[in-house]
Design a protein around this motif. Structure first.
Motif, mmCIF file in Angstrom:
data_model
loop_
_atom_site.group_PDB
_atom_site.id
_atom_site.type_symbol
_atom_site.label_atom_id
_atom_site.label_comp_id
_atom_site.label_asym_id
_atom_site.label_seq_id
_atom_site.Cartn_x
_atom_site.Cartn_y
_atom_site.Cartn_z
ATOM 1 N N LYS A 94 0.863 -1.177 0.000
ATOM 2 C CA LYS A 94 0.000 0.000 0.000
ATOM 3 C C LYS A 94 0.900 1.227 0.000
ATOM 4 O O LYS A 94 1.770 1.368 0.853
ATOM 5 C CB LYS A 94 -0.900 0.030 1.228
ATOM 6 N N VAL A 95 0.700 2.096 -0.978
ATOM 7 C CA VAL A 95 1.485 3.328 -1.096
ATOM 8 C C VAL A 95 0.557 4.490 -0.752
ATOM 9 O O VAL A 95 -0.487 4.667 -1.372
ATOM 10 C CB VAL A 95 2.046 3.499 -2.521
ATOM 11 N N LEU A 96 0.941 5.276 0.248
ATOM 12 C CA LEU A 96 0.159 6.435 0.678
ATOM 13 C C LEU A 96 0.934 7.698 0.338
ATOM 14 O O LEU A 96 2.070 7.883 0.790
ATOM 15 C CB LEU A 96 -0.102 6.381 2.182
ATOM 16 N N ASN A 97 0.329 8.552 -0.482
ATOM 17 C CA ASN A 97 0.934 9.833 -0.832
ATOM 18 C C ASN A 97 0.721 10.781 0.345
ATOM 19 O O ASN A 97 -0.413 11.166 0.647
ATOM 20 C CB ASN A 97 0.293 10.386 -2.108
ATOM 21 N N ARG A 156 -3.841 10.494 -0.935
ATOM 22 C CA ARG A 156 -4.302 9.422 -1.817
ATOM 23 C C ARG A 156 -3.472 8.157 -1.592
ATOM 24 O O ARG A 156 -2.294 8.243 -1.243
ATOM 25 C CB ARG A 156 -4.192 9.836 -3.279
ATOM 26 N N SER A 157 -4.081 6.996 -1.846
ATOM 27 C CA SER A 157 -3.350 5.741 -1.686
ATOM 28 C C SER A 157 -3.704 4.778 -2.805
ATOM 29 O O SER A 157 -4.745 4.911 -3.461
ATOM 30 C CB SER A 157 -3.649 5.104 -0.331
ATOM 31 N N ALA A 158 -2.818 3.796 -3.013
ATOM 32 C CA ALA A 158 -3.033 2.755 -4.017
ATOM 33 C C ALA A 158 -2.301 1.499 -3.558
ATOM 34 O O ALA A 158 -1.288 1.575 -2.853
ATOM 35 C CB ALA A 158 -2.502 3.199 -5.379
ATOM 36 N N LEU A 168 -2.246 8.029 -7.529
ATOM 37 C CA LEU A 168 -1.680 8.687 -6.342
ATOM 38 C C LEU A 168 -1.631 10.205 -6.488
ATOM 39 O O LEU A 168 -1.395 10.915 -5.507
ATOM 40 C CB LEU A 168 -0.281 8.143 -6.052
ATOM 41 N N VAL A 172 6.016 9.620 0.208
ATOM 42 C CA VAL A 172 5.098 8.511 0.429
ATOM 43 C C VAL A 172 5.499 7.678 1.636
ATOM 44 O O VAL A 172 6.634 7.743 2.124
ATOM 45 C CB VAL A 172 5.029 7.571 -0.810
#
Length: 102
Positions: free
Chosen positions: A51-54, A59-61, A87, A97
């Motif tokens: 999980k990548v959180l900006n 925003r996340s993806a 993101l 991130v």
């Protein structure tokens, strides 16, 4: 008893660090062999979902590790152009991130 307590403390320390994730700079790249929400990381095994959180916009993806990289000092992950769009940093090129292994 002291050894047991020390070992327990070490295990808890490693576990909490692994759950906290990494924080740093992400950039994006294009991989001609894979499409979709993918990423490159230096050490995570291929197939790992992350999980990548900006941190700049919230925003996340969730991306799948399919490649090695980035090879630029200070960057912790390269995401695909599609993931960068999700993101919200495709125009900027880089973003702060936090990544967490799922």
């Amino acid at each position: 008893m002291r050894k047991f307590i020390l070992a327990g403390t070490m295990i808890i320390g490693f576990t909490s660090t692994a759950l906290a994730g990494e924080q740093g700079i992400a950039s994006y790249y294009q991989n001609p062999h894979f499409g979709g929400l993918i990423a490159a990381h230096r050490t995570l095994p291929f197939g790992t979902q992350v999980k990548v959180l900006n941190l700049d916009n919230g925003r996340s993806a969730i991306v799948k590790i399919v490649d090695r990289g980035p090879f630029i000092r200070g960057r912790i992950i390269d995401v695909s152009t599609a993931a960068a769009g999700v993101l919200g940093f495709r125009q900027a090129g880089v973003a702060h991130v936090r990544i967490e292994k799922i």
